[in-house]
Design a protein around this motif. Structure first.
Motif, short mmCIF file in Angstrom:
data_model
loop_
_atom_site.label_atom_id
_atom_site.label_comp_id
_atom_site.label_asym_id
_atom_site.label_seq_id
_atom_site.Cartn_x
_atom_site.Cartn_y
_atom_site.Cartn_z
N ILE A 131 -22.23 0.48 8.18
CA ILE A 131 -22.06 0.03 9.56
C ILE A 131 -22.83 -1.29 9.67
CG2 ILE A 131 -22.48 0.56 11.98
CD1 ILE A 131 -22.14 3.54 11.23
N ASP A 132 -22.09 -2.38 9.81
CA ASP A 132 -22.65 -3.73 9.72
C ASP A 132 -22.60 -4.40 11.09
OD1 ASP A 132 -23.26 -6.37 9.23
OD2 ASP A 132 -21.55 -6.75 7.90
N GLY A 133 -23.74 -4.67 11.67
CA GLY A 133 -23.81 -5.26 13.01
C GLY A 133 -23.60 -6.76 13.03
N GLN A 134 -23.59 -7.41 11.88
CA GLN A 134 -23.49 -8.89 11.83
C GLN A 134 -24.40 -9.52 12.91
OE1 GLN A 134 -20.16 -11.01 10.00
NE2 GLN A 134 -18.95 -9.88 11.51
N GLY A 135 -25.64 -9.08 12.94
CA GLY A 135 -26.53 -9.40 14.06
C GLY A 135 -26.98 -10.84 14.17
N SER A 136 -26.70 -11.68 13.17
CA SER A 136 -27.31 -13.02 13.19
C SER A 136 -26.94 -13.81 14.45
CB SER A 136 -26.91 -13.80 11.94
OG SER A 136 -25.51 -13.90 11.86
N VAL A 137 -25.74 -13.57 14.98
CA VAL A 137 -25.33 -14.30 16.18
C VAL A 137 -26.23 -13.92 17.37
CG1 VAL A 137 -23.52 -12.61 16.69
CG2 VAL A 137 -23.33 -14.89 17.61
N TRP A 156 -29.41 -12.65 16.93
CA TRP A 156 -30.77 -13.13 16.61
C TRP A 156 -30.91 -14.60 16.99
CZ3 TRP A 156 -30.00 -11.28 10.88
CH2 TRP A 156 -29.84 -9.89 10.86
N ASP A 157 -29.82 -15.38 16.76
CA ASP A 157 -29.87 -16.80 17.11
C ASP A 157 -29.99 -16.99 18.62
OD1 ASP A 157 -29.72 -17.47 14.48
OD2 ASP A 157 -27.57 -17.98 14.51
N MET A 158 -29.24 -16.17 19.39
CA MET A 158 -29.36 -16.28 20.86
C MET A 158 -30.79 -15.96 21.29
SD MET A 158 -25.97 -14.84 22.74
CE MET A 158 -25.39 -13.58 21.63
N TRP A 159 -31.37 -14.95 20.64
CA TRP A 159 -32.75 -14.59 20.98
C TRP A 159 -33.69 -15.76 20.66
CZ3 TRP A 159 -37.29 -14.12 18.18
CH2 TRP A 159 -38.35 -13.49 18.84
N LYS A 160 -33.51 -16.34 19.47
CA LYS A 160 -34.40 -17.43 19.05
C LYS A 160 -34.25 -18.65 19.94
CE LYS A 160 -34.63 -15.92 14.25
NZ LYS A 160 -33.80 -15.87 13.04
N LYS A 161 -33.00 -18.93 20.37
CA LYS A 161 -32.75 -20.11 21.22
C LYS A 161 -32.96 -19.81 22.69
CE LYS A 161 -29.34 -22.10 18.10
NZ LYS A 161 -27.96 -21.74 17.67
#
Ligand SMILES: *[C@@H]1O[C@H](CO)[C@@H](O)[C@H](O)[C@H]1NC(C)=O
Ligand SMILES: *[C@@H]1O[C@H](CO)[C@@H](O)[C@H](O)[C@H]1NC(C)=O
Ligand SMILES: *[C@@H]1O[C@H](CO)[C@@H](O)[C@H](O)[C@H]1NC(C)=O
Ligand SMILES: *[C@@H]1O[C@H](CO)[C@@H](O)[C@H](O)[C@H]1NC(C)=O
Length: 439
Positions: free
Chosen positions: A154-160, A162-167
Protein backbone atom coordinates in the motif's frame (compact mmCIF):
# COMPACT_ATOMS: atom_id res chain seq x y z
CA UNK A 1 -13.17 -19.69 -13.31
CA UNK A 2 -9.39 -19.98 -12.89
CA UNK A 3 -9.27 -16.77 -10.85
CA UNK A 4 -11.76 -18.09 -8.31
CA UNK A 5 -9.75 -21.28 -7.89
CA UNK A 6 -6.62 -19.21 -7.41
CA UNK A 7 -8.47 -17.07 -4.87
CA UNK A 8 -9.56 -20.07 -2.84
CA UNK A 9 -5.98 -21.36 -2.80
CA UNK A 10 -4.72 -17.99 -1.59
CA UNK A 11 -7.37 -17.89 1.07
CA UNK A 12 -6.31 -21.29 2.34
CA UNK A 13 -2.60 -20.46 2.35
CA UNK A 14 -3.45 -17.23 4.21
CA UNK A 15 -5.31 -19.28 6.80
CA UNK A 16 -2.52 -21.74 7.48
CA UNK A 17 0.10 -18.98 7.70
CA UNK A 18 -2.00 -17.12 10.26
CA UNK A 19 -2.68 -20.26 12.28
CA UNK A 20 1.03 -21.01 12.50
CA UNK A 21 1.90 -17.63 14.01
CA UNK A 22 1.85 -17.34 17.75
CA UNK A 23 1.00 -14.88 20.16
CA UNK A 24 -1.39 -12.12 19.14
CA UNK A 25 -3.90 -14.89 18.47
CA UNK A 26 -6.93 -14.50 20.68
CA UNK A 27 -6.82 -10.70 20.61
CA UNK A 28 -8.92 -10.61 17.43
CA UNK A 29 -10.78 -13.45 15.72
CA UNK A 30 -8.74 -15.69 13.38
CA UNK A 31 -9.13 -14.95 9.66
CA UNK A 32 -12.54 -16.29 8.68
CA UNK A 33 -13.18 -18.31 5.59
CA UNK A 34 -15.02 -15.80 3.44
CA UNK A 35 -18.02 -17.25 1.62
CA UNK A 36 -17.65 -14.98 -1.39
CA UNK A 37 -14.94 -13.45 -3.41
CA UNK A 38 -14.75 -10.36 -5.64
CA UNK A 39 -11.80 -9.44 -7.80
CA UNK A 40 -11.01 -5.79 -8.35
CA UNK A 41 -10.83 -6.61 -12.06
CA UNK A 42 -14.44 -7.82 -12.07
CA UNK A 43 -15.41 -4.47 -10.51
CA UNK A 44 -13.87 -2.71 -13.54
CA UNK A 45 -10.35 -2.13 -12.19
CA UNK A 46 -7.17 -2.00 -14.27
CA UNK A 47 -3.81 -2.58 -12.68
CA UNK A 48 -1.71 -0.79 -15.29
CA UNK A 49 -0.35 1.92 -13.00
CA UNK A 50 -2.14 4.67 -14.97
CA UNK A 51 -5.87 4.02 -14.84
CA UNK A 52 -7.55 5.59 -11.84
CA UNK A 53 -9.37 2.84 -9.90
CA UNK A 54 -11.27 4.95 -7.36
CA UNK A 55 -14.65 4.00 -8.85
CA UNK A 56 -13.67 0.32 -9.09
CA UNK A 57 -12.74 0.20 -5.39
CA UNK A 58 -15.97 2.01 -4.45
CA UNK A 59 -18.02 -0.39 -6.62
CA UNK A 60 -16.32 -3.48 -5.17
CA UNK A 61 -16.78 -2.28 -1.58
CA UNK A 62 -20.43 -1.36 -2.26
CA UNK A 63 -21.04 -4.88 -3.58
CA UNK A 64 -19.52 -6.34 -0.42
CA UNK A 65 -21.57 -3.99 1.73
CA UNK A 66 -24.82 -5.05 0.04
CA UNK A 67 -24.15 -8.64 1.08
CA UNK A 68 -24.02 -7.50 4.74
CA UNK A 69 -21.79 -10.32 5.80
CA UNK A 70 -23.92 -13.10 4.32
CA UNK A 71 -22.09 -16.45 4.28
CA UNK A 72 -19.13 -15.22 6.29
CA UNK A 73 -18.36 -12.03 4.42
CA UNK A 74 -16.43 -11.31 1.24
CA UNK A 75 -12.82 -11.20 0.14
CA UNK A 76 -11.78 -8.40 -2.21
CA UNK A 77 -8.90 -9.77 -4.24
CA UNK A 78 -6.39 -7.27 -5.59
CA UNK A 79 -4.38 -9.10 -8.28
CA UNK A 80 -0.72 -8.44 -9.10
CA UNK A 81 -0.34 -5.08 -10.79
CA UNK A 82 -0.21 -1.41 -9.85
CA UNK A 83 -3.64 -0.11 -8.91
CA UNK A 84 -3.65 3.67 -8.90
CA UNK A 85 -6.57 5.11 -6.94
CA UNK A 86 -7.94 7.96 -4.88
CA UNK A 87 -8.90 7.31 -1.26
CA UNK A 88 -11.60 4.73 -0.54
CA UNK A 89 -13.64 3.30 2.33
CA UNK A 90 -13.71 -0.26 3.60
CA UNK A 91 -16.80 -1.99 4.94
CA UNK A 92 -17.56 -4.66 7.56
CA UNK A 93 -17.15 -8.40 7.08
CA UNK A 94 -14.54 -7.98 4.40
CA UNK A 95 -10.98 -9.02 3.69
CA UNK A 96 -8.89 -6.74 1.52
CA UNK A 97 -6.34 -9.15 0.07
CA UNK A 98 -3.30 -7.93 -1.88
CA UNK A 99 -1.68 -10.68 -3.95
CA UNK A 100 2.09 -10.90 -4.18
CA UNK A 101 3.08 -8.15 -6.58
CA UNK A 102 -0.08 -6.12 -5.99
CA UNK A 103 0.46 -2.43 -5.26
CA UNK A 104 -2.41 -0.14 -4.28
CA UNK A 105 -0.97 3.27 -5.07
CA UNK A 106 -2.41 6.62 -4.05
CA UNK A 107 -2.96 9.23 -6.72
CA UNK A 108 -0.81 12.34 -6.39
CA UNK A 109 -3.69 14.48 -7.62
CA UNK A 110 -4.73 15.81 -4.23
CA UNK A 111 -7.26 18.34 -5.58
CA UNK A 112 -10.40 16.27 -4.92
CA UNK A 113 -9.23 14.49 -1.78
CA UNK A 114 -12.31 14.46 0.54
CA UNK A 115 -12.25 16.28 3.86
CA UNK A 116 -13.75 14.65 6.94
CA UNK A 117 -14.57 15.86 10.45
CA UNK A 118 -11.75 16.22 12.96
CA UNK A 119 -11.56 13.55 15.64
CA UNK A 120 -13.64 14.59 18.67
CA UNK A 121 -10.73 13.73 20.98
CA UNK A 122 -8.50 16.21 19.11
CA UNK A 123 -11.05 18.97 18.47
CA UNK A 124 -9.36 19.91 15.20
CA UNK A 125 -6.96 18.47 12.66
CA UNK A 126 -3.69 17.41 14.28
CA UNK A 127 -1.65 19.71 12.06
CA UNK A 128 -4.00 22.53 11.19
CA UNK A 129 -7.33 23.89 12.45
CA UNK A 130 -10.53 22.55 10.88
CA UNK A 131 -11.22 19.19 9.27
CA UNK A 132 -8.71 16.68 7.99
CA UNK A 133 -8.28 14.76 4.78
CA UNK A 134 -9.79 11.27 4.84
CA UNK A 135 -7.21 8.51 5.06
CA UNK A 136 -6.10 6.83 1.84
CA UNK A 137 -7.79 3.66 3.10
CA UNK A 138 -10.50 4.51 5.65
CA UNK A 139 -12.65 2.21 7.76
CA UNK A 140 -15.33 3.75 9.99
CA UNK A 141 -17.50 1.80 12.43
CA UNK A 142 -16.45 -1.58 11.08
CA UNK A 143 -16.60 -5.05 12.47
CA UNK A 144 -14.69 -8.08 11.23
CA UNK A 145 -12.21 -6.54 8.79
CA UNK A 146 -8.94 -8.07 7.53
CA UNK A 147 -6.38 -6.12 5.57
CA UNK A 148 -3.85 -8.65 4.48
CA UNK A 149 -2.13 -10.41 1.60
CA UNK A 150 1.08 -11.87 0.34
CA UNK A 151 3.37 -8.96 1.10
CA UNK A 152 1.55 -6.70 -1.38
CA UNK A 153 2.14 -2.96 -0.99
CA UNK A 154 0.00 0.00 0.00
CA UNK A 155 1.91 2.99 -1.37
CA UNK A 156 0.84 6.49 -0.31
CA UNK A 157 3.18 8.32 -2.73
CA UNK A 158 3.39 10.84 0.10
CA UNK A 159 6.08 13.13 -1.33
CA UNK A 160 3.47 15.49 -2.79
CA UNK A 161 2.03 15.94 0.72
CA UNK A 162 5.47 16.22 2.37
CA UNK A 163 6.31 19.01 -0.09
CA UNK A 164 3.11 20.89 0.77
CA UNK A 165 4.02 20.56 4.43
CA UNK A 166 7.57 21.81 3.82
CA UNK A 167 6.37 24.74 1.70
CA UNK A 168 3.59 25.53 4.19
CA UNK A 169 0.93 25.31 1.49
CA UNK A 170 -0.98 22.49 3.16
CA UNK A 171 -4.62 23.64 3.66
CA UNK A 172 -5.65 20.93 6.16
CA UNK A 173 -4.17 18.03 8.13
CA UNK A 174 -2.62 15.36 5.90
CA UNK A 175 -4.23 11.92 5.39
CA UNK A 176 -3.07 8.75 7.07
CA UNK A 177 -2.28 5.77 4.88
CA UNK A 178 -4.75 3.52 6.76
CA UNK A 179 -7.18 4.52 9.49
CA UNK A 180 -9.60 2.26 11.29
CA UNK A 181 -11.99 4.32 13.39
CA UNK A 182 -14.56 3.04 15.93
CA UNK A 183 -13.98 -0.48 14.69
CA UNK A 184 -13.68 -3.84 16.38
CA UNK A 185 -12.22 -7.22 15.45
CA UNK A 186 -9.67 -6.19 12.85
CA UNK A 187 -6.39 -7.63 11.63
CA UNK A 188 -3.71 -5.95 9.55
CA UNK A 189 -1.04 -8.40 8.39
CA UNK A 190 1.46 -9.53 5.77
CA UNK A 191 1.64 -6.22 3.91
CA UNK A 192 4.06 -3.41 3.14
CA UNK A 193 2.98 0.14 3.92
CA UNK A 194 5.10 2.79 2.32
CA UNK A 195 5.43 6.54 1.89
CA UNK A 196 2.39 7.57 3.86
CA UNK A 197 1.41 11.25 3.53
CA UNK A 198 1.28 11.43 7.39
CA UNK A 199 0.98 8.69 10.07
CA UNK A 200 0.96 5.26 8.43
CA UNK A 201 -1.44 3.07 10.40
CA UNK A 202 -3.91 4.71 12.80
CA UNK A 203 -6.44 2.64 14.76
CA UNK A 204 -8.56 5.13 16.73
CA UNK A 205 -11.50 4.32 19.09
CA UNK A 206 -10.98 0.64 18.23
CA UNK A 207 -10.85 -2.61 20.16
CA UNK A 208 -9.59 -6.13 19.45
CA UNK A 209 -7.07 -5.19 16.80
CA UNK A 210 -4.05 -7.24 15.68
CA UNK A 211 -1.22 -5.87 13.58
CA UNK A 212 1.30 -8.52 12.64
CA UNK A 213 4.03 -9.20 10.12
CA UNK A 214 3.91 -5.79 8.45
CA UNK A 215 6.69 -3.69 6.96
CA UNK A 216 6.31 0.08 7.25
CA UNK A 217 8.71 2.23 5.25
CA UNK A 218 9.15 5.96 4.71
CA UNK A 219 12.31 8.05 4.25
CA UNK A 220 13.94 9.24 7.47
CA UNK A 221 13.46 12.85 6.35
CA UNK A 222 9.73 12.49 5.59
CA UNK A 223 7.76 14.67 8.05
CA UNK A 224 5.52 13.00 10.69
CA UNK A 225 5.39 9.60 9.03
CA UNK A 226 4.85 7.69 12.32
CA UNK A 227 4.72 3.93 11.71
CA UNK A 228 1.79 2.82 13.88
CA UNK A 229 -0.16 5.16 16.16
CA UNK A 230 -2.65 3.48 18.49
CA UNK A 231 -5.13 6.06 19.64
CA UNK A 232 -7.84 5.66 22.31
CA UNK A 233 -7.94 1.95 21.55
CA UNK A 234 -8.03 -1.12 23.75
CA UNK A 235 -7.05 -4.75 23.47
CA UNK A 236 -4.49 -4.28 20.71
CA UNK A 237 -1.54 -6.49 19.83
CA UNK A 238 1.31 -5.60 17.47
CA UNK A 239 4.07 -8.08 16.68
CA UNK A 240 6.72 -9.30 14.25
CA UNK A 241 7.08 -6.15 12.20
CA UNK A 242 9.79 -4.02 10.63
CA UNK A 243 9.35 -0.24 10.74
CA UNK A 244 11.63 2.45 9.36
CA UNK A 245 10.09 5.92 9.00
CA UNK A 246 10.62 9.65 9.49
CA UNK A 247 9.09 9.85 12.98
CA UNK A 248 8.18 7.56 15.91
CA UNK A 249 8.02 3.89 14.89
CA UNK A 250 5.16 3.03 17.26
CA UNK A 251 3.35 5.49 19.51
CA UNK A 252 0.36 5.16 21.84
CA UNK A 253 -1.93 8.18 22.11
CA UNK A 254 -5.37 9.09 23.47
CA UNK A 255 -6.46 12.58 22.46
CA UNK A 256 -5.38 16.14 22.88
CA UNK A 257 -5.80 18.40 25.91
CA UNK A 258 -9.37 19.58 26.72
CA UNK A 259 -10.83 17.59 23.78
CA UNK A 260 -9.13 14.36 24.83
CA UNK A 261 -10.06 14.91 28.48
CA UNK A 262 -13.75 15.40 27.74
CA UNK A 263 -13.83 12.55 25.23
CA UNK A 264 -12.20 10.42 27.93
CA UNK A 265 -11.27 7.29 26.00
CA UNK A 266 -8.01 5.67 27.15
CA UNK A 267 -5.68 3.36 25.30
CA UNK A 268 -5.32 0.21 27.37
CA UNK A 269 -4.48 -3.47 27.24
CA UNK A 270 -1.75 -3.19 24.65
CA UNK A 271 0.93 -5.73 23.81
CA UNK A 272 3.80 -5.00 21.44
CA UNK A 273 6.56 -7.49 20.71
CA UNK A 274 9.35 -8.34 18.30
CA UNK A 275 9.64 -5.06 16.45
CA UNK A 276 12.77 -4.16 14.49
CA UNK A 277 13.41 -0.72 13.09
CA UNK A 278 15.13 2.57 12.69
CA UNK A 279 14.27 6.27 12.52
CA UNK A 280 15.19 9.78 13.64
CA UNK A 281 12.65 9.93 16.52
CA UNK A 282 11.53 7.25 19.00
CA UNK A 283 11.48 3.48 18.62
CA UNK A 284 8.66 3.09 21.11
CA UNK A 285 6.75 6.17 22.28
CA UNK A 286 3.76 7.09 24.38
CA UNK A 287 2.29 10.51 23.64
CA UNK A 288 2.47 13.26 23.56
CA UNK A 289 -1.34 13.31 23.11
CA UNK A 290 -2.44 11.20 26.09
CA UNK A 291 -5.35 13.16 27.55
CA UNK A 292 -7.70 10.16 27.64
CA UNK A 293 -5.05 8.13 29.51
CA UNK A 294 -2.76 5.24 28.60
CA UNK A 295 -2.50 2.16 30.82
CA UNK A 296 -1.64 -1.54 30.98
CA UNK A 297 0.94 -1.63 28.22
CA UNK A 298 3.54 -4.32 27.76
CA UNK A 299 6.31 -3.96 25.20
CA UNK A 300 9.07 -6.53 24.69
CA UNK A 301 11.80 -7.51 22.29
CA UNK A 302 12.54 -4.31 20.43
CA UNK A 303 15.58 -4.32 18.19
CA UNK A 304 16.35 -0.71 17.30
CA UNK A 305 19.19 0.93 15.41
CA UNK A 306 20.09 4.49 14.39
CA UNK A 307 17.35 6.08 16.47
CA UNK A 308 16.82 9.54 17.84
CA UNK A 309 15.52 8.08 21.12
CA UNK A 310 15.11 4.43 22.08
CA UNK A 311 12.11 4.74 24.40
CA UNK A 312 10.26 8.05 24.74
CA UNK A 313 7.32 8.74 27.03
CA UNK A 314 6.07 12.27 26.47
CA UNK A 315 3.34 14.40 27.92
CA UNK A 316 2.79 18.02 28.88
CA UNK A 317 1.03 20.38 31.27
CA UNK A 318 -2.53 20.87 30.03
CA UNK A 319 -2.78 17.26 28.86
CA UNK A 320 -4.29 15.79 32.00
CA UNK A 321 -4.89 12.05 31.71
CA UNK A 322 -2.51 9.39 32.98
CA UNK A 323 0.27 7.12 31.82
CA UNK A 324 0.49 4.15 34.16
CA UNK A 325 1.41 0.49 34.42
CA UNK A 326 3.78 0.49 31.47
CA UNK A 327 6.50 -2.16 31.08
CA UNK A 328 9.12 -2.09 28.35
CA UNK A 329 11.69 -4.89 28.36
CA UNK A 330 14.24 -6.83 26.31
CA UNK A 331 15.41 -3.95 24.13
CA UNK A 332 18.62 -3.67 22.13
CA UNK A 333 19.56 -0.29 20.80
CA UNK A 334 22.48 0.41 18.48
CA UNK A 335 22.95 4.13 17.90
CA UNK A 336 20.79 6.82 19.53
CA UNK A 337 21.01 10.39 20.78
CA UNK A 338 19.17 9.29 23.95
CA UNK A 339 18.57 5.82 25.31
CA UNK A 340 15.48 6.77 27.30
CA UNK A 341 13.46 9.96 27.69
CA UNK A 342 10.47 10.52 29.92
CA UNK A 343 9.39 14.10 29.42
CA UNK A 344 6.71 16.33 30.93
CA UNK A 345 7.16 19.22 28.53
CA UNK A 346 6.65 17.91 25.01
CA UNK A 347 4.16 18.83 22.29
CA UNK A 348 1.95 21.80 21.48
CA UNK A 349 -1.66 22.55 22.33
CA UNK A 350 -4.74 22.52 20.08
CA UNK A 351 -5.79 26.09 20.92
CA UNK A 352 -5.72 28.70 23.65
CA UNK A 353 -8.55 27.08 25.65
CA UNK A 354 -6.47 24.34 27.23
CA UNK A 355 -5.98 24.56 30.99
CA UNK A 356 -2.25 24.59 31.83
CA UNK A 357 -3.06 23.57 35.40
CA UNK A 358 -4.48 20.22 34.34
CA UNK A 359 -1.46 18.00 34.88
CA UNK A 360 -0.89 14.44 33.69
CA UNK A 361 -0.14 11.61 36.12
CA UNK A 362 2.81 9.38 35.21
CA UNK A 363 3.13 6.37 37.51
CA UNK A 364 4.57 2.85 37.40
CA UNK A 365 6.77 2.80 34.35
CA UNK A 366 9.26 -0.07 34.31
CA UNK A 367 12.08 -0.24 31.81
CA UNK A 368 14.16 -3.38 32.15
CA UNK A 369 16.72 -5.53 30.38
CA UNK A 370 17.84 -2.87 27.96
CA UNK A 371 21.24 -2.92 26.32
CA UNK A 372 22.56 -0.16 24.08
CA UNK A 373 25.74 0.84 22.31
CA UNK A 374 26.73 4.03 20.48
CA UNK A 375 24.41 6.00 22.74
CA UNK A 376 25.24 9.70 23.15
CA UNK A 377 23.28 10.35 26.34
CA UNK A 378 21.87 7.65 28.60
CA UNK A 379 18.63 9.34 29.56
CA UNK A 380 16.61 12.36 30.48
CA UNK A 381 13.72 11.97 32.92
CA UNK A 382 11.91 15.21 33.56
CA UNK A 383 8.67 15.17 35.50
CA UNK A 384 6.43 18.09 36.29
CA UNK A 385 7.08 19.92 39.55
CA UNK A 386 3.47 19.69 40.75
CA UNK A 387 3.01 16.20 39.38
CA UNK A 388 6.16 14.24 40.14
CA UNK A 389 6.55 11.12 37.97
CA UNK A 390 6.42 8.21 40.43
CA UNK A 391 7.42 4.54 40.60
CA UNK A 392 9.75 4.92 37.64
CA UNK A 393 11.89 1.78 37.61
CA UNK A 394 15.05 1.16 35.63
CA UNK A 395 16.31 -2.39 36.01
CA UNK A 396 19.30 -3.88 34.21
CA UNK A 397 19.64 -0.96 31.81
CA UNK A 398 23.13 -0.68 30.29
CA UNK A 399 24.11 2.01 27.84
CA UNK A 400 27.52 2.43 26.26
CA UNK A 401 28.84 5.31 24.18
CA UNK A 402 31.26 5.29 21.30
CA UNK A 403 33.66 7.38 23.42
CA UNK A 404 32.14 8.87 26.56
CA UNK A 405 28.43 8.74 27.25
CA UNK A 406 26.28 11.57 28.63
CA UNK A 407 24.83 10.83 32.10
CA UNK A 408 21.28 10.28 33.30
CA UNK A 409 19.64 13.62 34.08
CA UNK A 410 16.49 13.75 36.16
CA UNK A 411 14.13 16.14 37.90
CA UNK A 412 10.67 15.85 39.48
CA UNK A 413 10.83 12.07 39.45
CA UNK A 414 10.89 9.32 42.07
CA UNK A 415 11.50 5.62 41.70
CA UNK A 416 14.23 3.06 41.75
CA UNK A 417 17.20 1.88 39.77
CA UNK A 418 18.92 -1.50 39.84
CA UNK A 419 21.95 -2.46 37.86
CA UNK A 420 22.00 0.64 35.68
CA UNK A 421 24.95 1.88 33.66
CA UNK A 422 26.11 4.61 33.54
CA UNK A 423 25.15 5.20 37.17
CA UNK A 424 21.61 6.49 37.48
CA UNK A 425 20.56 9.92 38.73
CA UNK A 426 20.22 10.34 42.51
CA UNK A 427 16.44 10.87 42.19
CA UNK A 428 16.16 7.18 41.34
CA UNK A 429 18.77 5.88 43.80
CA UNK A 430 17.84 7.89 46.89
CA UNK A 431 14.23 6.73 47.13
CA UNK A 432 13.41 4.29 49.87
CA UNK A 433 11.14 1.32 49.31
CA UNK A 434 12.15 0.09 45.90
CA UNK A 435 10.37 -3.25 46.20
CA UNK A 436 8.30 -2.35 43.15
CA UNK A 437 11.52 -2.19 41.14
CA UNK A 438 13.30 -5.53 41.00
CA UNK A 439 14.64 -7.86 38.36
C1 LIG B 1 -16.78 7.05 2.88
O1 LIG B 1 -17.89 6.73 3.72
C2 LIG B 1 -18.56 7.85 4.26
C3 LIG B 1 -19.63 7.34 5.20
O2 LIG B 1 -19.04 6.67 6.28
C4 LIG B 1 -19.15 8.67 3.15
O3 LIG B 1 -19.76 9.84 3.68
C5 LIG B 1 -18.04 9.09 2.18
O4 LIG B 1 -18.61 9.75 1.08
C6 LIG B 1 -17.27 7.89 1.69
N1 LIG B 1 -16.12 8.37 0.93
C7 LIG B 1 -15.72 7.83 -0.19
C8 LIG B 1 -14.55 8.45 -0.86
O5 LIG B 1 -16.26 6.86 -0.67
C1 LIG C 1 4.95 -12.83 6.96
O1 LIG C 1 4.94 -12.22 5.69
C2 LIG C 1 5.73 -12.87 4.71
C3 LIG C 1 5.62 -12.04 3.47
O2 LIG C 1 4.31 -11.91 3.07
C4 LIG C 1 5.24 -14.28 4.50
O3 LIG C 1 6.09 -14.93 3.60
C5 LIG C 1 5.19 -15.01 5.81
O4 LIG C 1 4.59 -16.27 5.61
C6 LIG C 1 4.39 -14.24 6.80
N1 LIG C 1 4.43 -14.89 8.09
C7 LIG C 1 3.33 -15.24 8.71
C8 LIG C 1 3.56 -15.91 10.03
O5 LIG C 1 2.20 -15.00 8.27
C1 LIG D 1 8.15 -7.92 1.93
O1 LIG D 1 8.44 -6.71 1.23
C2 LIG D 1 9.41 -5.91 1.88
C3 LIG D 1 9.52 -4.60 1.15
O2 LIG D 1 9.68 -4.78 -0.20
C4 LIG D 1 10.74 -6.64 1.91
O3 LIG D 1 11.70 -5.86 2.58
C5 LIG D 1 10.52 -7.95 2.64
O4 LIG D 1 11.72 -8.70 2.60
C6 LIG D 1 9.40 -8.75 2.00
N1 LIG D 1 9.19 -9.95 2.80
C7 LIG D 1 9.07 -11.14 2.25
C8 LIG D 1 8.97 -12.28 3.21
O5 LIG D 1 9.04 -11.32 1.04
C1 LIG E 1 -0.69 -3.94 34.29
O1 LIG E 1 -0.74 -4.24 32.91
C2 LIG E 1 -0.70 -5.60 32.59
C3 LIG E 1 -0.75 -5.73 31.08
O2 LIG E 1 0.39 -5.14 30.53
C4 LIG E 1 -1.88 -6.32 33.23
O3 LIG E 1 -1.76 -7.71 32.98
C5 LIG E 1 -1.90 -6.05 34.72
O4 LIG E 1 -3.08 -6.63 35.27
C6 LIG E 1 -1.89 -4.57 34.98
N1 LIG E 1 -1.78 -4.31 36.41
C7 LIG E 1 -2.65 -3.58 37.07
C8 LIG E 1 -2.39 -3.40 38.51
O5 LIG E 1 -3.61 -3.07 36.51
Amino acid sequence: MPLCVLGAALLLSGLSAAAAQGTCSGVAPAPPRRGAWVSLTSAGGRGDGRTLNTAAFARAVARIERRRGARGGTLLYVPPGVWLTGPFNLTSHMTLFLARGAVIRATQDTSNWPLIHPLPSYGRGRELPGGRYMSFIQGNGLQDVFITGENGTIDGQGSVWWDMWKKRTLPFTRPHLLELMSSTDGTISNLVFQDSPFWNIHPVYCSNIVITNVTVLAPHDSPNTDGIDLDSSSNVCIEDSYISTGDDLISIKSGWDEYGISFGRPSSGITIRRITGSGPFAGFAIGSETSGGVENVQVEHLNLFNMGVGIHIKTNSGRGGFIRNITVSEVTLDGARYGVRISGDVGGHPDASYNPNVLPVVDSVTIKNVWGQNIRQAGLIRGIRNSVFSHICLSNVKFHGAASIGPWKCRAVSGGALDVQPSPCTELTSTSGTGFCSG
